[in-house]
Write an enzyme that holds these catalytic residues in place. Structure first.
Site, mmCIF file in Angstrom:
data_model
loop_
_atom_site.group_PDB
_atom_site.id
_atom_site.type_symbol
_atom_site.label_atom_id
_atom_site.label_comp_id
_atom_site.label_asym_id
_atom_site.label_seq_id
_atom_site.Cartn_x
_atom_site.Cartn_y
_atom_site.Cartn_z
ATOM 1 C CB ALA A 184 -0.922 -0.005 1.219
ATOM 2 C CG ASN A 198 1.090 -7.370 6.782
ATOM 3 O OD1 ASN A 198 1.783 -8.109 7.464
ATOM 4 N ND2 ASN A 198 -0.149 -7.679 6.442
ATOM 5 C CG HIS A 225 -0.618 4.120 4.029
ATOM 6 N ND1 HIS A 225 -0.557 3.113 4.962
ATOM 7 C CD2 HIS A 225 -1.592 3.762 3.148
ATOM 8 C CE1 HIS A 225 -1.449 2.184 4.668
ATOM 9 N NE2 HIS A 225 -2.093 2.556 3.571
#
EC number: 1.4.1.21
Length: 267
Positions: free
Chosen positions: A123, A189, A219
Site C-alpha cells: 500500500a 504489514n 499512509h
C-alpha cells in the site's frame, strides 16, 4: 513460456492478483492455490485455479513462484518448506518478518534451497529512498497509519472503543515498528515493510490512528537525514472485499510478480 504460480491463501488480495494474471495474454500462467476451504475459490476463478492439498501437494505441483497472501501464521507453517525446496516466494504478510528468529530461518532456508524472497511495496511508496538511507545511523523514519473505523471494527471493542459511536480520531498505538507489526497482524504489514527496507524495526517509529473522518486508508511517511528529507502521503481506496487493506495492494503484488518474471525491470 507459461509460468506456474501457486498461491498460499485465496482471499481478496490473491483472488484479485490471480484474475489479473489470467487476464494477461502476454504472460500466460498456470495457477494453483493452497487454501483451507475450497469454497474460498471465487466463481470467476473456478476451473482456472487448481486446488492443492497441503504443503506436499504444493511442492508436488512444482510451481515457479509461490505467492503468500494468507496471513502471518501461513508463513510460519509453509514458507520454510517452500524455500528449502528452492521455490522463490513473494511474501505479502510482511508483519511476520518482524520476528527476527523467523526471518533468520526463512533467509537460511532460502540460502539452502537457492531461492529468493521478495516483499512487495503493497500500500505504500518510497521504499527505494528508505533503502538508500538504511545504512545511516542519523536517519529518522516516522510512519503514520490513519484508517477509517471500518478497518478497525473488529478490534475496537477489545480496546474499549465503541466503533458505532466513535466521533473523533483516536491513537491506538505509538511505538516501534516491530511491536506495531506483531500486535496488529491484519493492519500493519506496512510498518514491517518500511522497517525492513529502511533503518530497522526498533528505530522506525509508528503511529496508528483510527479516524472516523479519514478519506480511505491514509499512509504518511517522513524520513529525515543529512542526505535530505522525504515526505509522502498516500490516500488509498480500501479493498471492496476487505477494508483493512488497500485496493492498491493487489496491483502492487501483481507488479511484483511481473518484475520477478521479466527480463527488463526498473527500480
Amino acid at each position: 513460456m507459461t509460468h506456474r504460480i501457486a498461491f498460499i491463501g485465496l482471499g481478496a488480495i490473491a483472488s484479485d492478483v490471480a484474475a489479473g494474471l489470467l487476464a494477461d495474454a502476454a504472460q500466460p500462467c498456470q495457477l494453483a492455490a493452497l487454501t483451507r476451504n475450497a469454497a474460498d475459490l471465487p466463481p470467476a476463478l473456478a476451473g482456472r485455479v487448481a486446488l492443492l492439498d497441503g504443503l506436499p501437494g504444493l511442492l508436488a505441483w512444482r510451481p515457479d513462484l509461490v505467492v503468500e497472501a494468507a496471513g502471518q501464521q501461513a508463513i510460519a507453517e509453509h514458507a520454510e518448506g517452500c524455500l528449502k525446496a528452492g521455490l522463490d516466494m513473494i511474501i505479502c504478510s510482511a508483519g511476520a518478518l518482524a520476528d527476527d528468529a523467523l526471518r533468520a530461518r526463512l533467509i537460511a532456508a532460502a540460502e539452502a534451497g537457492g531461492a529468493r524472497i521478495r516483499v512487495p511495496a503493497g500500500a505504500i511508496a518510497g521504499l527505494d529512498y528508505l533503502q538508500a538511507v538504511a545504512g545511516r545511523d542519523d536517519a529518522e523514519v516516522v510512519y503514520e497509519s490513519r484508517k477509517p473505523v471500518a478497518a478497525w471494527r473488529a478490534e475496537l471493542p477489545g480496546m474499549g472503543i465503541d466503533p458505532d459511536t466513535l466521533a473523533e480520531s483516536r491513537t491506538l498505538f505509538s511505538g516501534p515498528a516491530r511491536e506495531a507489526a506483531l500486535r496488529f497482524p491484519k493492519n500493519l504489514n506496512v510498518a514491517a515493510t518500511l522497517a525492513l527496507a529502511g533503518i530497522g524495526m526498533t528505530r522506525t517509529r509508528v503511529e496508528v490512528v483510527v479516524d472516523p473522518r479519514a478519506r480511505g486508508n491514509q499512509h504518511r511517511i517522513q524520513v529525515r537525514s543529512p542526505l535530505g528529507e522525504m515526505q509522502i502521503e498516500l490516500v488509498n481506496a480500501p479493498s471492496p472485499a476487505n477494508p483493512k487493506t488497500s485496493w492498491l495492494v493487489a496491483q502492487s503484488v501483481l507488479a511484483t510478480i511481473r518484475r520477478h518474471l521479466a527480463r527488463f525491470t526498473i527500480g
